[in-house]
Write an enzyme that holds these catalytic residues in place. Sequence first.
Site, PDB file in Angstrom:
ATOM      1  N   HIS A  94       0.684  -1.118  -0.158  1.00 51.95           N
ATOM      2  CA  HIS A  94      -0.269  -0.177  -0.237  1.00 51.95           C
ATOM      3  C   HIS A  94       0.488   1.378   0.033  1.00 51.95           C
ATOM      4  O   HIS A  94       0.417   2.348  -0.481  1.00 51.95           O
ATOM      5  CB  HIS A  94      -0.966   0.042   1.229  1.00 51.95           C
ATOM      6  N   ASP A 102      -9.515  -7.690 -18.702  1.00 52.78           N
ATOM      7  CA  ASP A 102     -10.272  -8.711 -19.004  1.00 52.78           C
ATOM      8  C   ASP A 102      -8.792  -9.573 -19.672  1.00 52.78           C
ATOM      9  O   ASP A 102      -8.199  -8.515 -20.644  1.00 52.78           O
ATOM     10  CB  ASP A 102     -11.095  -8.657 -20.283  1.00 52.78           C
TER      11      ASP A 102
END
Length: 446
Positions: A151, A367
Amino acid sequence: MESTKVQVMESSFVAPSEAAQATGLWLSPLDLALANRGHTPVVYLYRSGAAFSDVARVKEGMAKALAAFYPLAGRLGVNGDGRAQISCNGEGVLFVVARCDLKSDDLDLTKPSPELRRMFVPRVEALSLILAVQVTFLKCGGVVLGVASHHAVADGPSMFHFMVTWSAFTRGGDGTGVELPCHDRTLLRARSPPVVHPGALSVLCPRVTFSETPERPAATKVFTISRDQVVALRRLCGGASAFSSVSALVWRCTIVARRLPPNAEARLSFPANVRRRVTSLVPDCYFGNALVWLGTAAPVRDITSEALASVAGRISGAIARMDAELVRSAIDYFELAGMDSRPLRGSMPETEIRITSWLGMPAYAADFGSGNPLVMSRAESVRGGFVYLIDDGPKDQRGAGAVRVVMCMEAANMKDARPAAPFLRGLCWLSSPPVGGGPNPSISHY
């Protein structure tokens, strides 16, 4: 589920396809504020693993993406002044390939758990490693893609940007139409000298002390609010955003679940994306942490008695106050506070709740060639008082617009969270309303 059901077939490192000049990348105060969070574990479930069957092609796509997102291939280190930085040395991303004898129907990837993380997200031994991924082939032909990103290097919008880019290159694209990231972290440098505007302190969320209490373990529960229910909830909240409306209900239900005294001050905090609210400071393609922690607080009696629209208004009001000066004050505040290098463990005080929203982000846009993921979720959530709001599926699927609420709080306050229980009743009602309708207890009783 058992971790032994997953067999690691291959482990390697993927370096950028084009070597970048070795350099140290400075971290902004907003990066340092999240350094103690460690790695964020997420999982994606794909119905078909055809796009991942050619592992070499997936790695090639990653290598091309890393040429643009080169900080992810580096390592965390420190500069000559002892300040944390990213060593952009191109050592690469950990890439693990595994097989699992379970089917997708055997898994519930929407509910985070330590076991889910152990099975599908690589274990990051070296804390300096920034990114690790695991492609796990399921018995049914599907694939679980696990990702662990530090993070301190990137927030949610940045990582979703990388995932979309990686998948586009894997599909065979040449990068046309892909927006390149901005790596100029000095855009979020503190002023000299740092100045925190007094008016910002009422909105900025102060640092919270976490406590590890083995006698009060945390538990995770997932609630799904359908699109129609979100619409009704927003109408009830006077047209407030989905985030403000759902957060208002979650805040109220959590206060009731915890049985807080009426005089206690309850606080809700949340990260606000600077890119969306103050475009003059950083571009939308900024890669790093561009999150400012905002908050609102009020006596328990007010949150549980006033109209839900008023509670949502408190949240919307905090967001509305976010301007360039508030962001600059937040940056200066964290510069003065310095980095807390201690790993974040334990739970928040019961008067605190922190809600992180991934709503509206391209979480389902990765995708790789055989369709969008069916599920995207955190793999683990173990800190009490933390809540995540996630779109419950791709935008084009039936029922799009539903919100998945991933709530982690004290197990003692969570265990009776069912429609007949006196607390968390509002969330449970929205998740599973009684047959034939009936009054929404979050409205009629709270």
